[in-house]
Scaffold this active site. Structure first.
Site, PDB file in Angstrom:
ATOM      1  N   ALA A  16       0.839  -1.196   0.000  1.00  0.00           N
ATOM      2  CA  ALA A  16       0.000   0.000   0.000  1.00  0.00           C
ATOM      3  C   ALA A  16       0.872   1.245   0.000  1.00  0.00           C
ATOM      4  CB  ALA A  16      -0.922   0.002   1.221  1.00  0.00           C
ATOM      5  N   ASP A  17       0.318   2.326  -0.503  1.00  0.00           N
ATOM      6  CA  ASP A  17       0.976   3.625  -0.455  1.00  0.00           C
ATOM      7  C   ASP A  17      -0.096   4.670  -0.212  1.00  0.00           C
ATOM      8  OD1 ASP A  17       3.724   4.958  -1.043  1.00  0.00           O
ATOM      9  OD2 ASP A  17       2.223   6.233  -1.998  1.00  0.00           O
ATOM     10  N   THR A  18       0.201   5.604   0.697  1.00  0.00           N
ATOM     11  CA  THR A  18      -0.779   6.612   1.090  1.00  0.00           C
ATOM     12  C   THR A  18      -0.210   8.005   0.894  1.00  0.00           C
ATOM     13  OG1 THR A  18      -1.712   5.114   2.738  1.00  0.00           O
ATOM     14  CG2 THR A  18      -2.191   7.458   3.025  1.00  0.00           C
ATOM     15  N   GLY A  67      -3.444   3.643  -2.166  1.00  0.00           N
ATOM     16  CA  GLY A  67      -3.456   2.637  -3.218  1.00  0.00           C
ATOM     17  C   GLY A  67      -3.057   1.310  -2.611  1.00  0.00           C
TER      18      GLY A  67
END
Length: 150
Positions: A30-32, A67
């Protein structure tokens, strides 16, 4: 952007695992990031940058985007699911002293948008529209629903 970064992270880890002989399992990445209008606020470079970010968020609404990419290792690494979750966050007005005191804790320096809702900055948030866990960095309910669907 966050989906592209999550996908790259998942593929990197899946490739490393496959090179070590892993034949089954899952990789979740995940990437925020935080968006204030069209401006993207990633992790601050330093304390001054964190103060500037928090000042820009003060009294305003922003959106946290995460994501997520799930990759299955067997028989070969392949993407199983990917999505972006978005949550609106409404900050109250922050005083210069509040911003300074918060930045002095060091907490905002490794967080997108220079704050962690799960920490002391939770007191800055009037309300949210969407998934609280997404603001923390992983939309857990949607991840579980996605895995159940696979």
């Amino acid at each position: 952007m966050v989906l592209r970064l999550a996908r790259a992270k998942a593929e990197e880890v899946a490739g490393r695992l496959a090179a070590r002989g892993a034949k089954e399992g899952w990789v979740l990445a995940a990437d925020t990031t935080v968006a204030l209008g069209a401006k993207v606020l990633e992790k601050p470079r330093d304390a001054a940058h964190a103060r500037a970010m928090l000042k820009s968020l003060s009294g305003r609404v922003h959106t946290v985007h995460t994501g997520v990419c799930l990759v299955e290792l067997a028989p070969l690494p392949r993407e199983a699911a990917a999505f972006v979750e978005a949550t609106k966050v409404f900050f109250r007005r922050l005083s210069a002293a509040e911003i300074q005191d918060y930045v002095a804790t060091g907490e905002p320096l490794d967080k997108a948008g220079a704050y962690g809702i799960q920490g002391a900055a939770g007191a800055f948030v009037r309300r949210i529209e969407g998934d609280y866990c997404n603001v923390v960095g992983l939309p857990l309910a949607r991840v579980v629903e996605t895995l159940a669907g696979l």
